[in-house]
Scaffold this motif. Structure first.
Motif, short mmCIF file in Angstrom:
data_model
loop_
_atom_site.label_atom_id
_atom_site.label_comp_id
_atom_site.label_asym_id
_atom_site.label_seq_id
_atom_site.Cartn_x
_atom_site.Cartn_y
_atom_site.Cartn_z
N GLN A 3 0.83 -1.19 0.00
CA GLN A 3 0.00 0.00 0.00
C GLN A 3 0.87 1.25 0.00
O GLN A 3 1.85 1.35 0.73
N GLN A 4 0.49 2.21 -0.82
CA GLN A 4 1.20 3.49 -0.90
C GLN A 4 0.45 4.52 -0.06
O GLN A 4 -0.75 4.73 -0.24
N LEU A 5 1.14 5.14 0.87
CA LEU A 5 0.51 6.14 1.73
C LEU A 5 0.56 7.51 1.07
O LEU A 5 1.53 7.87 0.40
N ILE A 6 -0.52 8.26 1.28
CA ILE A 6 -0.58 9.64 0.78
C ILE A 6 -0.57 10.53 2.02
O ILE A 6 -1.46 10.44 2.86
N THR A 7 0.44 11.36 2.12
CA THR A 7 0.56 12.21 3.31
C THR A 7 -0.11 13.55 3.07
O THR A 7 -0.30 13.99 1.93
N ASN A 8 -0.48 14.22 4.18
CA ASN A 8 -1.06 15.57 4.07
C ASN A 8 -0.05 16.48 3.38
O ASN A 8 1.14 16.43 3.64
N GLY A 9 -0.54 17.28 2.50
CA GLY A 9 0.32 18.22 1.80
C GLY A 9 0.87 17.67 0.49
O GLY A 9 1.44 18.40 -0.30
N GLU A 10 0.68 16.36 0.26
CA GLU A 10 1.15 15.78 -1.00
C GLU A 10 0.16 16.17 -2.10
O GLU A 10 -1.05 16.15 -1.91
N SER A 11 0.67 16.53 -3.24
CA SER A 11 -0.25 16.98 -4.29
C SER A 11 0.24 16.56 -5.67
O SER A 11 1.33 16.03 -5.82
N GLY A 12 -0.60 16.81 -6.63
CA GLY A 12 -0.25 16.61 -8.03
C GLY A 12 0.17 15.21 -8.38
O GLY A 12 -0.47 14.23 -8.01
N LEU A 13 1.26 15.13 -9.10
CA LEU A 13 1.75 13.85 -9.62
C LEU A 13 2.05 12.85 -8.51
O LEU A 13 1.76 11.67 -8.65
N ARG A 16 -1.29 11.36 -7.29
CA ARG A 16 -1.90 10.53 -8.32
C ARG A 16 -1.13 9.22 -8.49
O ARG A 16 -1.72 8.15 -8.63
N THR A 17 0.18 9.26 -8.46
CA THR A 17 0.99 8.06 -8.58
C THR A 17 0.72 7.10 -7.43
O THR A 17 0.57 5.89 -7.62
N ALA A 18 0.63 7.62 -6.21
CA ALA A 18 0.35 6.78 -5.05
C ALA A 18 -1.03 6.13 -5.16
O ALA A 18 -1.20 4.94 -4.87
N ILE A 19 -2.01 6.90 -5.60
CA ILE A 19 -3.37 6.34 -5.76
C ILE A 19 -3.36 5.25 -6.82
O ILE A 19 -3.92 4.17 -6.62
N ASN A 20 -2.75 5.50 -7.96
CA ASN A 20 -2.69 4.49 -9.03
C ASN A 20 -1.98 3.23 -8.56
O ASN A 20 -2.40 2.11 -8.87
N ASP A 21 -0.89 3.39 -7.82
CA ASP A 21 -0.15 2.22 -7.33
C ASP A 21 -0.99 1.38 -6.38
O ASP A 21 -0.83 0.16 -6.32
N ASN A 22 -1.88 2.01 -5.65
CA ASN A 22 -2.75 1.26 -4.74
C ASN A 22 -3.73 0.35 -5.48
O ASN A 22 -4.22 -0.61 -4.92
N PHE A 23 -4.02 0.65 -6.73
CA PHE A 23 -4.97 -0.15 -7.49
C PHE A 23 -4.31 -1.11 -8.48
O PHE A 23 -4.98 -1.91 -9.11
N THR A 24 -2.99 -1.03 -8.62
CA THR A 24 -2.29 -1.87 -9.59
C THR A 24 -2.52 -3.35 -9.35
O THR A 24 -2.86 -4.10 -10.26
N GLU A 25 -2.37 -3.81 -8.10
CA GLU A 25 -2.57 -5.23 -7.80
C GLU A 25 -4.01 -5.65 -8.03
O GLU A 25 -4.28 -6.72 -8.55
N LEU A 26 -4.94 -4.82 -7.62
CA LEU A 26 -6.36 -5.16 -7.74
C LEU A 26 -6.74 -5.39 -9.20
O LEU A 26 -7.36 -6.39 -9.54
N TYR A 27 -6.38 -4.47 -10.07
CA TYR A 27 -6.78 -4.59 -11.47
C TYR A 27 -5.83 -5.43 -12.30
O TYR A 27 -6.19 -5.90 -13.37
N GLY A 28 -4.62 -5.64 -11.84
CA GLY A 28 -3.67 -6.46 -12.57
C GLY A 28 -3.94 -7.94 -12.42
O GLY A 28 -3.49 -8.75 -13.21
#
Length: 128
Positions: A3-13, A16-28
């Protein structure tokens, strides 16, 4: 991937990269249906590498007339019957073979008898 954690203050790319990485296993590792409709001759089915065959369903084609009985066997070599032995398909035929292959594989479907059959093979890609 863990799981990729998204910290407060993280933005933009970065976010988005962390969110996409969290779904890679599920959809792969999704279950894929392979359907062969109205089968009345020998056929092959290609299964990709690193896949687990979860279930195989066979049902007589609805257009068969009374007395038409397809006979199917399925194996991992031409004419083989390691997956499904010679079977008359008169109603729903369902198996859970749990057949895993690290390499891509071909299932060989040998047809005899009369009438036709519908086949559905459900397999999970990217199993490991």
């Amino acid at each position: 991937m863990s799981q990729q954690l998204i910290t407060n203050g993280e933005s933009g790319l970065n976010a988005r990269t962390a969110i996409n990485d969290n779904f890679t296993e599920l959809y792969g590792s999704i279950v894929v249906p392979l359907q062969l409709q109205n089968l009345s001759s020998n056929q092959t089915a290609s299964i990709p590498a690193n896949s687990l065959i979860l279930s195989i369903s066979l049902v007589p084609y609805s257009g068969n007339t009374l007395g038409q009985i397809p006979i199917i066997k399925m194996g991992t070599a031409p004419g083989g019957d390691q997956v499904i032995p010679n079977s008359e398909i008169t109603s729903l035929y369902f198996i859970n073979p749990g057949l895993y292959s690290e390499l891509s594989q071909t299932l060989y479907i040998t047809y005899s008898g009369t009438g036709a059959v519908n086949i559905r093979i459900d397999y999970q890609r990217n199993y490991f």
